[in-house]
Design an enzyme around this catalytic site. Structure first.
Site, PDB file in Angstrom:
ATOM      1  N   CYS A  72      62.834 -44.295  94.372  1.00  0.00           N
ATOM      2  CA  CYS A  72      61.796 -45.303  94.134  1.00  0.00           C
ATOM      3  C   CYS A  72      61.526 -45.339  92.632  1.00  0.00           C
ATOM      4  O   CYS A  72      61.007 -44.365  92.068  1.00  0.00           O
ATOM      5  CB  CYS A  72      60.527 -44.959  94.905  1.00  0.00           C
ATOM      6  SG  CYS A  72      59.176 -46.145  94.620  1.00  0.00           S
ATOM      7  N   CYS A 200      59.020 -53.829  92.652  1.00  0.00           N
ATOM      8  CA  CYS A 200      60.006 -52.845  93.112  1.00  0.00           C
ATOM      9  C   CYS A 200      60.861 -52.443  91.915  1.00  0.00           C
ATOM     10  O   CYS A 200      61.533 -53.294  91.319  1.00  0.00           O
ATOM     11  CB  CYS A 200      60.871 -53.441  94.220  1.00  0.00           C
ATOM     12  SG  CYS A 200      62.186 -52.325  94.792  1.00  0.00           S
TER      13      CYS A 200
END
Length: 265
Positions: A72, A200
């Protein structure tokens, strides 16, 4: 037992942080309950971070469905801000994640806000798949170029690709991209969240790489990515075959802290 947590967000991509020693106190359902925006703290994911050992911190990332996931990017940047704010590290640090070792640098910090750069992994050129491109930037991404991202039903169209046969059984994240004069406008459907997120990091990185490949850009590249929650920057070197020296940068903001009893989740 009440366990301390802190919440951070990077361009609207938000995370709940615990020290790694508390990881075994939670199960999948408990983590999902924590991330619930109506009945829990609310977040896109949960991160357990260890204090540095021999100069390296270890990060475990769980999506809001409670399942441990892959890399991530914004979570890694927020992890750097978390560690810096707690005094664990100086401005430069090493973080071990699901896809390997990453360097991170807190460029500046003032109050609750920091600007953080995170080294992402190298990648080969993307592959073509259907109407888009596929590239793995620590997490898998299907990238589609459209004329206007505002008119996309991200949840519906993203889910159709995420659960489609091409990426079965593990699925993929899906990025919808519109090329503007000086930046890329992006909306992302994230697997594990199963919805659109405000930003993101691995998606921003994927989009920047695919765009450079499409436009035959070579040498040092810097691309500005506009997402619903804010702006991220991605820079790398591209020789036409491989992306190297890849860095993701953007805001990482402390939101609040609290305590929670995992037995109540």
């Amino acid at each position: 037992m009440n366990l301390a947590f802190e919440k951070y967000q990077g361009a609207g991509n938000d995370f709940i942080f615990f020290e790694a020693r508390w990881k075994d106190y939670f199960d999948t359902s408990g983590l999902a309950a924590l991330c619930d925006r109506h009945f829990g703290v609310g977040a896109d994911g949960v991160i357990f971070l260890s204090p540095p050992e021999k100069g390296v911190m270890q990060m475990h990332y769980f999506n809001s469905d409670g399942r441990e996931s892959t890399m991530c990017g914004n979570g890694g940047r927020c992890a750097a801000a978390y560690a810096y704010r707690k005094g664990w590290v100086n401005s430069s640090m090493s973080i071990l994640t699901a896809d390997g070792l990453h360097q991170a640098i807190v460029i500046r910090a003032e109050g609750n806000e920091a600007w953080v750069e995170l080294e992402m992994r190298d990648a080969p050129v993307p592959g073509h798949t259907g109407d888009g491109f596929f590239i793995d930037t620590g997490s898998p991404h299907h990238v589609i170029f459209v004329s206007d991202v505002a008119n996309i039903d991200v949840r519906k169209e993203g889910a159709a690709i995420r659960y489609g046969s091409t990426y079965a059984p593990v699925g993929t994240n899906v990025d919808f991209v519109a090329v503007k004069n000086h930046f890329l406008e992006v909306r992302t459907y994230e697997r594990g969240v199963e919805d659109e997120t405000l930003a993101c990091g691995t998606g921003a990185t994927a989009v920047a790489m695919v765009n450079a490949y499409r436009q035959k850009l070579q040498g040092p590249c810097l691309q500005e990515i506009h997402m619903p929650g804010g702006i991220l920057h991605v820079r790398f070197d591209f020789d036409g075959h491989n992306f190297r020296n890849v860095w993701l940068s953007g805001p990482a903001v402390y939101v609040f802290e609290g305590k929670i009893n995992p037995m109540t989740l």
